[in-house]
Design a protein around this motif. Structure first.
Motif, PDB file in Angstrom:
ATOM      1  N   LYS A   4       0.832  -1.205   0.000  1.00  0.00           N
ATOM      2  CA  LYS A   4       0.000   0.000   0.000  1.00  0.00           C
ATOM      3  C   LYS A   4       0.867   1.255   0.000  1.00  0.00           C
ATOM      4  N   ILE A   5       1.968   1.210   0.721  1.00  0.00           N
ATOM      5  CA  ILE A   5       2.866   2.373   0.741  1.00  0.00           C
ATOM      6  C   ILE A   5       3.462   2.578  -0.649  1.00  0.00           C
ATOM      7  N   TYR A   6       3.896   1.488  -1.283  1.00  0.00           N
ATOM      8  CA  TYR A   6       4.447   1.599  -2.632  1.00  0.00           C
ATOM      9  C   TYR A   6       3.395   2.141  -3.599  1.00  0.00           C
ATOM     10  N   SER A   7       2.158   1.677  -3.474  1.00  0.00           N
ATOM     11  CA  SER A   7       1.073   2.154  -4.340  1.00  0.00           C
ATOM     12  C   SER A   7       0.803   3.634  -4.113  1.00  0.00           C
ATOM     13  N   LEU A   8       0.771   4.035  -2.843  1.00  0.00           N
ATOM     14  CA  LEU A   8       0.539   5.445  -2.535  1.00  0.00           C
ATOM     15  C   LEU A   8       1.650   6.333  -3.095  1.00  0.00           C
ATOM     16  N   LEU A   9       2.880   5.841  -3.062  1.00  0.00           N
ATOM     17  CA  LEU A   9       3.982   6.606  -3.648  1.00  0.00           C
ATOM     18  C   LEU A   9       3.782   6.777  -5.153  1.00  0.00           C
ATOM     19  N   GLY A  10       3.340   5.700  -5.805  1.00  0.00           N
ATOM     20  CA  GLY A  10       3.063   5.784  -7.234  1.00  0.00           C
ATOM     21  C   GLY A  10       1.966   6.782  -7.544  1.00  0.00           C
ATOM     22  N   PHE A  11       0.882   6.756  -6.755  1.00  0.00           N
ATOM     23  CA  PHE A  11      -0.210   7.715  -6.940  1.00  0.00           C
ATOM     24  C   PHE A  11       0.265   9.149  -6.675  1.00  0.00           C
ATOM     25  N   ALA A  12       1.083   9.312  -5.650  1.00  0.00           N
ATOM     26  CA  ALA A  12       1.607  10.648  -5.335  1.00  0.00           C
ATOM     27  C   ALA A  12       2.469  11.171  -6.479  1.00  0.00           C
ATOM     28  N   GLN A  13       3.272  10.291  -7.068  1.00  0.00           N
ATOM     29  CA  GLN A  13       4.108  10.680  -8.207  1.00  0.00           C
ATOM     30  C   GLN A  13       3.243  11.105  -9.391  1.00  0.00           C
ATOM     31  N   LYS A  14       2.237  10.318  -9.695  1.00  0.00           N
ATOM     32  CA  LYS A  14       1.366  10.620 -10.839  1.00  0.00           C
ATOM     33  C   LYS A  14       0.580  11.911 -10.636  1.00  0.00           C
ATOM     34  N   SER A  15       0.229  12.208  -9.402  1.00  0.00           N
ATOM     35  CA  SER A  15      -0.535  13.425  -9.120  1.00  0.00           C
ATOM     36  C   SER A  15       0.364  14.622  -8.798  1.00  0.00           C
ATOM     37  N   LYS A  16       1.657  14.451  -9.016  1.00  0.00           N
ATOM     38  CA  LYS A  16       2.651  15.523  -8.793  1.00  0.00           C
ATOM     39  C   LYS A  16       2.688  15.999  -7.343  1.00  0.00           C
ATOM     40  N   ASN A  17       2.510  15.054  -6.430  1.00  0.00           N
ATOM     41  CA  ASN A  17       2.579  15.350  -5.000  1.00  0.00           C
ATOM     42  C   ASN A  17       3.791  14.705  -4.347  1.00  0.00           C
ATOM     43  N   LEU A  18       4.811  14.382  -5.146  1.00  0.00           N
ATOM     44  CA  LEU A  18       5.986  13.705  -4.625  1.00  0.00           C
ATOM     45  C   LEU A  18       7.243  14.307  -5.234  1.00  0.00           C
ATOM     46  N   PHE A  19       8.238  14.513  -4.382  1.00  0.00           N
ATOM     47  CA  PHE A  19       9.574  14.897  -4.822  1.00  0.00           C
ATOM     48  C   PHE A  19      10.492  13.734  -4.516  1.00  0.00           C
ATOM     49  N   SER A  20      11.497  13.512  -5.351  1.00  0.00           N
ATOM     50  CA  SER A  20      12.432  12.438  -5.060  1.00  0.00           C
ATOM     51  C   SER A  20      13.861  12.932  -5.250  1.00  0.00           C
ATOM     52  N   GLY A  21      14.749  12.332  -4.515  1.00  0.00           N
ATOM     53  CA  GLY A  21      16.152  12.726  -4.549  1.00  0.00           C
ATOM     54  C   GLY A  21      16.507  13.589  -3.351  1.00  0.00           C
ATOM     55  N   GLU A  22      17.686  13.368  -2.852  1.00  0.00           N
ATOM     56  CA  GLU A  22      18.132  14.049  -1.640  1.00  0.00           C
ATOM     57  C   GLU A  22      18.162  15.570  -1.797  1.00  0.00           C
ATOM     58  N   ASN A  23      18.766  16.048  -2.873  1.00  0.00           N
ATOM     59  CA  ASN A  23      18.903  17.505  -3.050  1.00  0.00           C
ATOM     60  C   ASN A  23      17.560  18.185  -3.266  1.00  0.00           C
ATOM     61  N   THR A  24      16.712  17.571  -4.081  1.00  0.00           N
ATOM     62  CA  THR A  24      15.387  18.142  -4.334  1.00  0.00           C
ATOM     63  C   THR A  24      14.581  18.212  -3.051  1.00  0.00           C
ATOM     64  N   CYS A  25      14.586  17.120  -2.297  1.00  0.00           N
ATOM     65  CA  CYS A  25      13.831  17.101  -1.043  1.00  0.00           C
ATOM     66  C   CYS A  25      14.379  18.126  -0.052  1.00  0.00           C
ATOM     67  N   GLU A  26      15.679  18.282  -0.015  1.00  0.00           N
ATOM     68  CA  GLU A  26      16.280  19.265   0.890  1.00  0.00           C
ATOM     69  C   GLU A  26      15.771  20.674   0.572  1.00  0.00           C
ATOM     70  N   ILE A  27      15.720  21.012  -0.710  1.00  0.00           N
ATOM     71  CA  ILE A  27      15.232  22.333  -1.124  1.00  0.00           C
ATOM     72  C   ILE A  27      13.795  22.548  -0.652  1.00  0.00           C
ATOM     73  N   TYR A  28      12.943  21.540  -0.879  1.00  0.00           N
ATOM     74  CA  TYR A  28      11.526  21.698  -0.543  1.00  0.00           C
ATOM     75  C   TYR A  28      11.237  21.550   0.947  1.00  0.00           C
ATOM     76  N   ILE A  29      12.122  20.891   1.682  1.00  0.00           N
ATOM     77  CA  ILE A  29      11.997  20.884   3.145  1.00  0.00           C
ATOM     78  C   ILE A  29      12.207  22.313   3.654  1.00  0.00           C
ATOM     79  N   LYS A  30      13.235  22.957   3.143  1.00  0.00           N
ATOM     80  CA  LYS A  30      13.549  24.317   3.581  1.00  0.00           C
ATOM     81  C   LYS A  30      12.461  25.310   3.172  1.00  0.00           C
ATOM     82  N   LYS A  31      11.749  25.018   2.086  1.00  0.00           N
ATOM     83  CA  LYS A  31      10.642  25.876   1.650  1.00  0.00           C
ATOM     84  C   LYS A  31       9.339  25.534   2.368  1.00  0.00           C
ATOM     85  N   LYS A  32       9.385  24.555   3.265  1.00  0.00           N
ATOM     86  CA  LYS A  32       8.220  24.127   4.057  1.00  0.00           C
ATOM     87  C   LYS A  32       7.079  23.585   3.187  1.00  0.00           C
TER      88      LYS A  32
END
Length: 107
Positions: A4-32
């Motif tokens: 279910k977690i893997y499926s939810l990640l796939g749905f999040a990716q398709k709906s543009k609600n997911l960022f992946s990669g360390e650097n990308t996530c770091e940027i968006y963590i800092k942007k809250k």
């Protein structure tokens, strides 16, 4: 249940609600923007430490779950160890499942 977690990640990716990669996530963590971070169990020690520190200092929950291959495959990418969920509903659902599975997490 883990699927279910893997499926939810796939749905999040398709709906543009997911960022992946360390650097990308770091940027968006800092942007809250990110509501939940998922770190692969086989991420390097430095990546794990860096992401946990960022999450703790910014008040973002995280879970340590799965391996890089399965997580990356679930979103149609390769070799990713850090995933950021930006939708509150996806984040809540993944955290609920993580709690049922006793996955290491911080809220």
């Amino acid at each position: 249940m883990k699927n279910k977690i893997y499926s939810l990640l796939g749905f999040a990716q398709k709906s543009k609600n997911l960022f992946s990669g360390e650097n990308t996530c770091e940027i968006y963590i800092k942007k809250k923007v990110i509501k939940l971070i998922i770190i692969a169990e086989d991420a390097s020690h430095n990546t794990l430490k860096k992401m946990i520190n960022l999450c703790n200092s910014n008040g973002i929950p995280y879970i340590i779950f799965g391996n890089r291959d399965m997580l990356s495959k679930s979103i149609g990418k390769i070799n990713r160890t850090v995933f950021g969920i930006k939708d509150e509903n996806f984040a809540k659902k993944i955290l609920e499942i993580a709690e049922l599975l006793n996955i290491e997490r911080s809220v």
